[in-house]
Design an enzyme around this catalytic site. Structure first.
Site, PDB file in Angstrom:
ATOM      1  N   GLY A  65       0.833  -1.208   0.000  1.00 16.43           N
ATOM      2  CA  GLY A  65       0.000   0.000   0.000  1.00 16.43           C
ATOM      3  C   GLY A  65       0.864   1.253   0.000  1.00 16.43           C
ATOM      4  O   GLY A  65       1.536   1.556   0.983  1.00 16.43           O
ATOM      5  N   PRO A  74     -11.742   1.645   3.916  1.00 17.51           N
ATOM      6  CA  PRO A  74     -12.857   2.609   3.891  1.00 17.51           C
ATOM      7  C   PRO A  74     -14.089   2.082   4.629  1.00 17.51           C
ATOM      8  O   PRO A  74     -14.180   0.886   4.922  1.00 17.51           O
ATOM      9  CB  PRO A  74     -13.158   2.749   2.394  1.00 17.51           C
ATOM     10  CG  PRO A  74     -12.689   1.468   1.791  1.00 17.51           C
ATOM     11  CD  PRO A  74     -11.523   1.006   2.611  1.00 17.51           C
ATOM     12  N   LEU A  94       0.293   9.383  12.179  1.00 17.75           N
ATOM     13  CA  LEU A  94       0.655  10.599  11.430  1.00 17.75           C
ATOM     14  C   LEU A  94      -0.598  11.332  10.971  1.00 17.75           C
ATOM     15  O   LEU A  94      -1.634  10.732  10.706  1.00 17.75           O
ATOM     16  CB  LEU A  94       1.555  10.261  10.231  1.00 17.75           C
ATOM     17  CG  LEU A  94       1.028   9.433   9.059  1.00 17.75           C
ATOM     18  CD1 LEU A  94       0.212  10.268   8.091  1.00 17.75           C
ATOM     19  CD2 LEU A  94       2.189   8.801   8.327  1.00 17.75           C
ATOM     20  N   ALA A  95      -0.489  12.653  10.941  1.00  9.25           N
ATOM     21  CA  ALA A  95      -1.571  13.473  10.402  1.00  9.25           C
ATOM     22  C   ALA A  95      -1.098  14.038   9.071  1.00  9.25           C
ATOM     23  O   ALA A  95       0.093  14.337   8.902  1.00  9.25           O
ATOM     24  CB  ALA A  95      -1.924  14.608  11.368  1.00  9.25           C
ATOM     25  N   LEU A 131      -8.227   3.592  17.492  1.00  9.45           N
ATOM     26  CA  LEU A 131      -9.604   4.068  17.283  1.00  9.45           C
ATOM     27  C   LEU A 131      -9.969   5.094  18.345  1.00  9.45           C
ATOM     28  O   LEU A 131     -10.562   6.141  18.052  1.00  9.45           O
ATOM     29  CB  LEU A 131     -10.598   2.898  17.371  1.00  9.45           C
ATOM     30  CG  LEU A 131     -10.628   1.894  16.231  1.00  9.45           C
ATOM     31  CD1 LEU A 131     -11.780   0.924  16.429  1.00  9.45           C
ATOM     32  CD2 LEU A 131     -10.750   2.586  14.891  1.00  9.45           C
ATOM     33  N   SER A 134     -14.672  24.867  13.524  1.00  4.78           N
ATOM     34  CA  SER A 134     -14.523  24.920  12.072  1.00  4.78           C
ATOM     35  C   SER A 134     -15.836  24.519  11.420  1.00  4.78           C
ATOM     36  O   SER A 134     -16.821  24.214  12.094  1.00  4.78           O
ATOM     37  CB  SER A 134     -13.419  23.962  11.621  1.00  4.78           C
ATOM     38  OG  SER A 134     -13.825  22.625  11.824  1.00  4.78           O
ATOM     39  N   GLY A 165     -12.816  16.820   8.557  1.00  3.82           N
ATOM     40  CA  GLY A 165     -12.846  15.911   7.419  1.00  3.82           C
ATOM     41  C   GLY A 165     -11.674  14.962   7.512  1.00  3.82           C
ATOM     42  O   GLY A 165     -11.120  14.761   8.579  1.00  3.82           O
ATOM     43  N   CYS A 178      -9.852   9.641   8.230  1.00  5.60           N
ATOM     44  CA  CYS A 178      -9.814   8.856   9.475  1.00  5.60           C
ATOM     45  C   CYS A 178     -10.933   9.130  10.472  1.00  5.60           C
ATOM     46  O   CYS A 178     -11.545   8.193  10.970  1.00  5.60           O
ATOM     47  CB  CYS A 178      -8.479   9.080  10.167  1.00  5.60           C
ATOM     48  SG  CYS A 178      -7.135   8.298   9.288  1.00  5.60           S
ATOM     49  N   ARG A 234     -10.507  13.660   0.973  1.00  3.29           N
ATOM     50  CA  ARG A 234     -11.450  12.673   1.498  1.00  3.29           C
ATOM     51  C   ARG A 234     -12.264  13.244   2.667  1.00  3.29           C
ATOM     52  O   ARG A 234     -11.698  13.781   3.612  1.00  3.29           O
ATOM     53  CB  ARG A 234     -10.694  11.407   1.929  1.00  3.29           C
ATOM     54  CG  ARG A 234     -10.226  10.594   0.729  1.00  3.29           C
ATOM     55  CD  ARG A 234      -9.411   9.390   1.137  1.00  3.29           C
ATOM     56  NE  ARG A 234      -8.108   9.753   1.657  1.00  3.29           N
ATOM     57  CZ  ARG A 234      -7.204   8.874   2.075  1.00  3.29           C
ATOM     58  NH1 ARG A 234      -7.471   7.591   2.040  1.00  3.29           N
ATOM     59  NH2 ARG A 234      -6.031   9.285   2.518  1.00  3.29           N
TER      60      ARG A 234
HETATM   61  C1  UDX Z   1      -5.905  12.398  12.066  1.00  5.44           C
HETATM   62  C2  UDX Z   1      -5.134  12.271  13.371  1.00  5.44           C
HETATM   63  O1  UDX Z   1      -4.756  13.576  13.819  1.00  5.44           O
HETATM   64  C3  UDX Z   1      -3.920  11.381  13.177  1.00  5.44           C
HETATM   65  O2  UDX Z   1      -3.271  11.172  14.418  1.00  5.44           O
HETATM   66  C4  UDX Z   1      -4.369  10.037  12.614  1.00  5.44           C
HETATM   67  O3  UDX Z   1      -3.251   9.198  12.360  1.00  5.44           O
HETATM   68  C5  UDX Z   1      -5.158  10.238  11.331  1.00  5.44           C
HETATM   69  O4  UDX Z   1      -6.262  11.117  11.569  1.00  5.44           O
HETATM   70  P1  UDX Z   1      -5.639  13.840   9.840  1.00  5.44           P
HETATM   71  O5  UDX Z   1      -7.022  13.371   9.535  1.00  5.44           O
HETATM   72  O6  UDX Z   1      -4.604  13.695   8.799  1.00  5.44           O
HETATM   73  O7  UDX Z   1      -5.073  13.078  11.138  1.00  5.44           O
HETATM   74  O8  UDX Z   1      -5.681  15.399  10.224  1.00  5.44           O
HETATM   75  P2  UDX Z   1      -6.039  16.233  11.550  1.00  5.44           P
HETATM   76  O9  UDX Z   1      -5.015  17.267  11.703  1.00  5.44           O
HETATM   77  O10 UDX Z   1      -6.280  15.363  12.705  1.00  5.44           O
HETATM   78  O11 UDX Z   1      -7.384  16.981  11.134  1.00  5.44           O
HETATM   79  C6  UDX Z   1      -8.594  16.283  10.881  1.00  5.44           C
HETATM   80  C7  UDX Z   1      -9.704  17.259  10.598  1.00  5.44           C
HETATM   81  O12 UDX Z   1     -10.064  18.000  11.760  1.00  5.44           O
HETATM   82  C8  UDX Z   1      -9.358  18.311   9.543  1.00  5.44           C
HETATM   83  O13 UDX Z   1     -10.451  18.536   8.708  1.00  5.44           O
HETATM   84  C9  UDX Z   1      -9.034  19.537  10.369  1.00  5.44           C
HETATM   85  O14 UDX Z   1      -9.204  20.740   9.653  1.00  5.44           O
HETATM   86  C10 UDX Z   1     -10.058  19.384  11.478  1.00  5.44           C
HETATM   87  N1  UDX Z   1      -9.689  20.105  12.716  1.00  5.44           N
HETATM   88  C11 UDX Z   1      -8.550  19.793  13.384  1.00  5.44           C
HETATM   89  C12 UDX Z   1     -10.561  21.078  13.206  1.00  5.44           C
HETATM   90  O15 UDX Z   1     -11.607  21.359  12.620  1.00  5.44           O
HETATM   91  N2  UDX Z   1     -10.228  21.715  14.373  1.00  5.44           N
HETATM   92  C13 UDX Z   1      -9.094  21.419  15.070  1.00  5.44           C
HETATM   93  O16 UDX Z   1      -8.873  22.037  16.123  1.00  5.44           O
HETATM   94  C14 UDX Z   1      -8.221  20.430  14.565  1.00  5.44           C
HETATM   95  P1  ADP Z   2      -4.252   5.386   3.459  1.00  2.39           P
HETATM   96  O1  ADP Z   2      -4.684   6.816   3.645  1.00  2.39           O
HETATM   97  O2  ADP Z   2      -4.798   4.460   4.522  1.00  2.39           O
HETATM   98  O3  ADP Z   2      -2.783   5.221   3.247  1.00  2.39           O
HETATM   99  P2  ADP Z   2      -4.698   5.181   0.612  1.00  2.39           P
HETATM  100  O4  ADP Z   2      -5.977   4.950  -0.118  1.00  2.39           O
HETATM  101  O5  ADP Z   2      -3.987   6.475   0.448  1.00  2.39           O
HETATM  102  O6  ADP Z   2      -5.006   4.868   2.140  1.00  2.39           O
HETATM  103  O7  ADP Z   2      -3.653   4.062   0.198  1.00  2.39           O
HETATM  104  C1  ADP Z   2      -3.907   2.695   0.232  1.00  2.39           C
HETATM  105  C2  ADP Z   2      -3.189   2.059  -0.958  1.00  2.39           C
HETATM  106  O8  ADP Z   2      -3.257   0.641  -0.817  1.00  2.39           O
HETATM  107  C3  ADP Z   2      -3.807   2.387  -2.320  1.00  2.39           C
HETATM  108  O9  ADP Z   2      -2.834   2.985  -3.149  1.00  2.39           O
HETATM  109  C4  ADP Z   2      -4.256   1.014  -2.871  1.00  2.39           C
HETATM  110  O10 ADP Z   2      -4.062   0.894  -4.278  1.00  2.39           O
HETATM  111  C5  ADP Z   2      -3.324   0.070  -2.114  1.00  2.39           C
HETATM  112  N1  ADP Z   2      -3.825  -1.297  -2.003  1.00  2.39           N
HETATM  113  C6  ADP Z   2      -5.048  -1.707  -1.603  1.00  2.39           C
HETATM  114  N2  ADP Z   2      -5.101  -3.053  -1.589  1.00  2.39           N
HETATM  115  C7  ADP Z   2      -3.901  -3.517  -1.981  1.00  2.39           C
HETATM  116  C8  ADP Z   2      -3.301  -4.824  -2.155  1.00  2.39           C
HETATM  117  N3  ADP Z   2      -4.004  -5.930  -1.894  1.00  2.39           N
HETATM  118  N4  ADP Z   2      -2.036  -4.898  -2.598  1.00  2.39           N
HETATM  119  C9  ADP Z   2      -1.324  -3.777  -2.847  1.00  2.39           C
HETATM  120  N5  ADP Z   2      -1.795  -2.527  -2.685  1.00  2.39           N
HETATM  121  C10 ADP Z   2      -3.066  -2.404  -2.257  1.00  2.39           C
END
Ligand code: UDX
Ligand code: ADP
Length: 500
Positions: A32, A113, A184-185, A242, A290, A294, A297, A367
């Site tokens: 992936g 997803p 990671l974010a 989670l 906000s 979005g 995750c 997303r």
């Molecule tokens: C999140 C977690 O932070 C990260 O630890 C996990 O691995 C994956 O999910 P991410 O979704 O990449 O990371 O971004 P994040 O910075 O957490 O923001 C998520 C959403 O919340 C964004 O839309 C951001 O704009 C919003 N947000 C964040 C707010 O609206 N208010 C805040 O105070 C913080």
């Molecule tokens: P994430 O945000 O969790 O990293 P992404 O959708 O950005 O998710 O990336 C997941 C990746 O995993 C995609 O590029 C998809 O093509 C790849 N993937 C899904 N299933 C398989 C599989 N069986 N073998 C190799 N790659 C895969």
């Protein structure tokens, strides 16, 4: 990798391993090449030059981009990390089977997803990609492997991976499955992997499990102090991921719920957030109201938790977490309603400029972006949308808006939406401008110039509380923001700005 094969003797129930995994850990495969697999394995390669890291993906297009100067995702600092080790000990490939066969340790970083069909529809995670990856490992492996689930998964997914591997195991091959959720974010991914608050590793407590955990610790210890690596049982590790995301999402929904009260009373949500954030027990982070959270995750993981609670017959706990998502929906809808209401209760045929389409700044990821939902609500009202985002490709925006969950009739999108490469051009002839993403460049746009280009009264809706509202009001804009009441009527230069 015959030297990795485990020599077992039967001393009670625990298998004994003669060779430590870390002594022989030379090759890693990451299945992936997405937002999780790409950055995290690029950092591993850069920090562990003696380990060969191969990142594989089913998508030829994605791998081609990883091997090019234009990486498939925008992430500050990532280009440099990739360039520093690509071709040395970091490889991107579609040859999944060879990479699996040669690897001592395999990270599973595939997408999980939310299911949009069948049992658990709309809540449970779709594990088909995880299962496919596990089956592929089982099919082609000729030597023992440590298999590490990094993708966010429902609790007990490691058990499912383990069951698939054990049910298809070849003679002489052993597997140890670990949970190592990624925190990671996006937008700060490289720094988050380089300098994490903690690394979580979940595994079995038997000697083989402990060996595998040690091997994974050894990789991280190349750059992370041991005290930051937390080891626990597999289910705790899966649930911690989670729970962490659910807590973060809950904070945003909590402050967004407060923002609704602020708008109704005249309190200012930023002042309230500041006041409560100074309590060290609460802390100041993730209290920014906000237009709604979005990203791939938060919603997915909270719904996953809801589904888990339902499956465990804990309806009260399920309802509690469901509210976090419900408030997020409410916030987006509430903001859209405010736009319509302010624009004299109709946006039909009005030009509305959307600034920002990514789900947060410093990423091109869209997303679950609040901008998608806002666009949907406004398109439902037949508004004409002029969208600008500095990092999101036009094709990506159109793909999101023409998704069947957003537009029943995709032809309406081509009728109602135009994508622009320049914010000033996007604002041309608009009735209103909406800030959906907190990109830094939006703070320093020439709003005098924008005002000149817009129809009057010119409205600005700041969905991220990043603009200088007083200055905008001074220019002549009617400004609306989250969690604060500003002037209700179009203000002209000669009229003193009102704060009520
Ligand atoms: C999140 C977690 O932070 C990260 O630890 C996990 O691995 C994956 O999910 P991410 O979704 O990449 O990371 O971004 P994040 O910075 O957490 O923001 C998520 C959403 O919340 C964004 O839309 C951001 O704009 C919003 N947000 C964040 C707010 O609206 N208010 C805040 O105070 C913080
Ligand atoms: P994430 O945000 O969790 O990293 P992404 O959708 O950005 O998710 O990336 C997941 C990746 O995993 C995609 O590029 C998809 O093509 C790849 N993937 C899904 N299933 C398989 C599989 N069986 N073998 C190799 N790659 C895969």
């Amino acid at each position: 990798m015959s030297d990795l094969d485990i020599q077992q003797t039967d001393d009670g129930n625990l298998p004994v391993q003669k060779i430590t995994w870390k002594m022989t850990l030379k090759k890693i495969c990451c299945i992936g090449a997405g937002y999780v697999g790409g950055p995290s394995c690029a950092v591993i390669a850069s920090k562990c030059p003696a380990i060969q890291v191969t990142v594989v993906d089913l998508s030829e297009e994605r791998i081609k981009q990883w091997n090019s100067d234009h990486l498939p995702l925008y992430e500050p600092g990532l280009d440099d990390v990739v360039k520093s080790c690509r071709g040395r000990n970091l490889t991107f490939s579609t040859d999944i089977d060879t990479a699996i066969q040669e690897a001592d340790l395999i990270f599973i970083c595939v997408n999980t997803p939310t299911k949009n069909f069948g049992i658990g529809k709309g809540r449970a995670a779709d594990l088909k990609y995880i299962e496919a990856a596990a089956r592929r490992i089982a099919d082609v492996s000729k030597s023992s492997k440590i298999v590490v689930e990094k993708s966010t998964v429902p609790v007990k997914a490691a058990q499912s991976i383990s069951n698939i591997l054990q049910a298809n195991v070849k003679p002489g091959v052993k597997y140890q499955v670990l949970s190592n959720p990624e925190f990671l974010a996006e937008g700060t991914a490289v720094n988050d992997v380089l300098d994490p608050d903690r690394v979580l590793i979940g595994g079995e407590k038997n000697s083989l499990g402990k060996e595998a955990i040690e091997a994974l610790c050894w990789i991280y210890e190349h750059w992370i102090p041991r005290e930051k690596i937390i080891v626990m049982n597999t289910w705790s590790s899966e649930l911690s991921k989670l729970a962490a995301n659910a807590f973060l999402a809950q904070r945003i929904s909590s402050i967004n719920a407060i923002s609704a009260i602020c708008e109704a009373t005249g309190a200012d949500v930023s002042e309230v957030a500041n006041a409560i954030g100074t309590d060290s027990r609460i802390g100041s982070k993730f209290l920014k109201a906000s237009v709604g959270f979005g990203g791939s995750c938060f919603q997915k993981d909270v719904l996953n938790l809801v589904y888990l609670c339902e499956c465990l017959n804990l309806p009260e706990a399920a309802a509690y977490w469901q509210q976090v998502v419900d408030i997020n929906d409410y916030q987006r809808q509430r903001f859209a309603n405010r736009v319509v209401e302010s624009l004299f209760n109709t946006v039909t045929d009005k030009n509305i400029t959307i600034l920002g389409f990514a789900f947060k700044k410093d990423t091109g990821d869209t997303r679950e972006s609040a901008a998608i939902y806002l666009s949907k609500y406004l398109m439902d009202e037949e508004a004409r949308l002029r969208i600008y985002d500095p990092k999101v490709e036009k094709s990506q925006i159109l793909r999101e808006l023409t998704h069947p969950c957003i537009s029943e009739d995709p032809s309406r999108v081509s009728k109602l939406v135009t994508i622009h490469q320049d914010p000033y051009e996007a604002a041309e002839g608009s009735h209103a401008l909406i800030v959906c993403t907190e990109w830094d460049e939006f703070k320093t746009l020439d709003y005098h110039k924008i005002y000149q280009k817009m129809l009057k009264p010119a409205f600005i809706f700041d969905g991220r509380i990043i603009l200088d509202h007083e200055a905008l009001i001074e220019i002549g804009f009617h400004v609306e923001t989250i969690g604060k009441r500003l002037s209700r009527k179009p203000v002209h230069r000669s009229i003193a700005p009102s704060t009520q």
